[in-house]
Design an enzyme around this catalytic site. Structure first.
Site, short mmCIF file in Angstrom:
data_model
loop_
_atom_site.label_atom_id
_atom_site.label_comp_id
_atom_site.label_asym_id
_atom_site.label_seq_id
_atom_site.Cartn_x
_atom_site.Cartn_y
_atom_site.Cartn_z
N ASN A 35 0.94 -1.26 0.00
CA ASN A 35 0.05 0.08 -0.11
C ASN A 35 1.03 1.41 0.07
O ASN A 35 1.70 1.62 0.82
CB ASN A 35 -0.80 -0.14 1.28
N ASP B 89 0.04 4.39 -0.24
CA ASP B 89 -0.66 5.72 0.24
C ASP B 89 0.12 6.63 0.68
O ASP B 89 0.17 8.01 0.37
CB ASP B 89 -1.76 5.39 1.07
N HIS B 90 1.04 6.19 1.62
CA HIS B 90 1.97 7.10 2.33
C HIS B 90 2.97 7.76 1.42
O HIS B 90 3.67 8.88 2.26
CB HIS B 90 2.26 6.49 3.69
N ARG C 25 3.71 18.75 0.75
CA ARG C 25 4.50 19.58 0.32
C ARG C 25 3.96 20.07 -1.14
O ARG C 25 3.87 21.33 -1.26
CB ARG C 25 5.80 19.16 -0.13
N HIS D 68 -5.38 3.53 -1.98
CA HIS D 68 -7.03 3.86 -1.37
C HIS D 68 -7.05 5.24 -1.86
O HIS D 68 -6.71 6.37 -1.56
CB HIS D 68 -6.92 3.89 0.11
N ARG E 240 -9.45 8.03 -1.52
CA ARG E 240 -10.40 8.50 -0.56
C ARG E 240 -11.09 9.83 -1.02
O ARG E 240 -10.92 10.44 -1.93
CB ARG E 240 -9.74 9.10 0.66
N ARG F 71 -6.89 13.01 0.33
CA ARG F 71 -5.88 13.35 1.33
C ARG F 71 -4.54 12.99 0.77
O ARG F 71 -3.51 13.48 1.42
CB ARG F 71 -6.07 12.92 2.75
N GLU G 179 -8.48 0.61 -2.97
CA GLU G 179 -9.50 0.52 -1.97
C GLU G 179 -10.49 1.64 -2.20
O GLU G 179 -9.96 2.54 -2.54
CB GLU G 179 -8.65 0.76 -0.65
N THR H 246 -6.78 6.81 9.80
CA THR H 246 -6.65 5.74 8.71
C THR H 246 -8.05 4.97 9.11
O THR H 246 -8.82 5.14 9.87
CB THR H 246 -5.44 4.77 8.96
N THR H 247 -8.05 3.87 8.18
CA THR H 247 -9.37 2.93 8.17
C THR H 247 -9.31 2.32 9.46
O THR H 247 -8.67 1.54 10.04
CB THR H 247 -9.38 1.89 7.20
N GLU I 138 -11.03 -9.41 3.07
CA GLU I 138 -9.46 -8.85 3.75
C GLU I 138 -9.80 -8.85 5.21
O GLU I 138 -10.50 -8.00 5.81
CB GLU I 138 -9.06 -7.55 3.03
N HIS J 283 -3.77 -4.27 7.69
CA HIS J 283 -3.84 -3.45 8.58
C HIS J 283 -3.05 -3.61 9.85
O HIS J 283 -3.22 -4.35 10.70
CB HIS J 283 -5.28 -2.93 9.12
N GLY J 284 -1.85 -2.49 9.81
CA GLY J 284 -1.13 -2.97 11.09
C GLY J 284 -0.16 -3.84 11.25
O GLY J 284 0.67 -4.29 12.14
N GLY K 214 1.19 -1.39 4.43
CA GLY K 214 1.67 -0.13 3.99
C GLY K 214 2.56 0.67 4.72
O GLY K 214 3.76 1.02 4.49
N HIS K 215 2.11 0.92 6.13
CA HIS K 215 2.69 1.89 6.76
C HIS K 215 3.97 1.64 7.41
O HIS K 215 4.92 2.41 7.22
CB HIS K 215 1.98 2.46 8.14
N1 PXP Z 1 -5.84 -2.90 4.06
C1 PXP Z 1 -6.76 -2.04 4.07
C2 PXP Z 1 -8.24 -2.18 3.65
C3 PXP Z 1 -6.33 -0.57 4.39
O1 PXP Z 1 -7.29 0.40 4.55
C4 PXP Z 1 -5.28 -0.33 4.74
C5 PXP Z 1 -4.63 1.20 5.43
O2 PXP Z 1 -4.93 2.03 4.45
C6 PXP Z 1 -4.16 -1.23 4.69
C7 PXP Z 1 -4.48 -2.55 4.41
C8 PXP Z 1 -2.76 -1.07 5.12
O3 PXP Z 1 -2.69 -0.63 6.49
P1 PXP Z 1 -1.11 -0.36 7.09
O4 PXP Z 1 -0.80 0.85 6.26
O5 PXP Z 1 -1.64 -0.18 8.73
O6 PXP Z 1 -0.39 -1.36 6.75
#
Ligand code: PXP
Length: 254
Positions: free
Chosen positions: A16, A18-19, A27, A59, A61, A65, A86, A116-117, A167, A206-207, A228-229
């Protein structure tokens, strides 16, 4: 029912990114095409796939963002790996998804005030709102996943709506410690078994990080992990390719 249970060690990784866009938007909001806009989202996706990632997850959104509309279309044209979009269940984003045609869509809950979600999608009890979205995505040849809490009723409702995948939300597990974490892992394990029996592909996200992956990989029937994160955080120190390779190695049990 065909057995789509993966071989041990055959977990696949969707990164992921996104970040990466979060950093860019901090910026350069509204300046996607400026000559100095960085970091570049396509370069990030390319680094992930060079390192062996099986998919790219973003994602889009409602508040835009991080990921922007132009990002998803550029990714669609340049990413050879699986593209997983997503999205919240809104007419605006659904129309974009149907035009974009990602390989997969994961329906997620969306709340403008969340960082976050936060929780899984409430599928059970909301079938009427979701049925048409799932049907239209599937008719467009897009595989559909539901991002849900690891609970039987959400799994059953997802299967009944025609989703091919779930998921499982691993956030509560990731935030728990000690016995509470063990209990959350058991909850995810039971849900994975139940989803597999219901004929669904079982993904998780997630996480998930470089430490808790050792426990997550023990969950049966898991196929794709969307992470992702923790990968983007590690990339600050090691670079994205190395961060992805390290996660893939840990997913394989190294
Ligand atoms: N899966 C879904 C459906 C999510 O919404 C997210 C966060 O955007 C992730 C996975 C990734 O989560 P993380 O950034 O905590 O790894």
């Amino acid at each position: 029912m065909t057995d789509r249970s993966p071989e041990p060690g055959s977990l696949e990784l969707g990164v992921n990114i996104d970040h990466v866009a979060t950093l860019r938007q901090a910026r350069y909001p509204g300046m996607l095409d400026a000559h100095n806009t960085e970091p570049d989202i396509l370069a990030a996706a390319a680094a992930c796939t060079r390192a062996g990632a099986h998919g790219i997850t973003v994602h889009l959104r409602a508040d835009r963002r991080h990921i922007q509309d132009a990002d998803v279309f550029r990714l669609r044209h340049s990413v050879r790996a699986r593209l997983n979009l997503e999205m919240g269940n809104t007419p605006e984003i659904l129309a974009i998804a149907l035009e974009l045609r990602p390989d997969e869509v994961c329906l997620v809950p969306e709340n403008r005030r969340e960082i976050t979600t936060e929780g899984g999608l409430a599928v059970a009890g909301h079938e009427a709102e979701l049925r048409d979205t799932v049907a239209r995505l599937r008719a467009a040849g897009i595989r559909v996943s539901m991002f849900i809490e690891p609970e039987r009723e959400q799994i059953d409702a997802s299967a009944a709506l025609g989703a091919e995948m779930v998921e499982l939300h691993t956030g509560a597990f990731a935030n728990a410690v000690g016995a509470a974490r063990d209990a959350q892992l058991k909850r995810i394990t039971n849900a994975a078994k139940h989803a597999h029996e219901a004929g669904l592909q079982v993904n998780a996200g997630h996480g998930i990080n470089y430490e808790n992956i050792a426990l997550i990989r023990s969950v049966p029937h898991l196929r794709d992990l969307n992470i992702g994160h923790s990968i983007v955080s590690r990339a600050v120190f090691s670079g994205l390719e190395a961060a992805v390779r390290e996660m893939l190695a840990r997913m394989a049990g190294a």
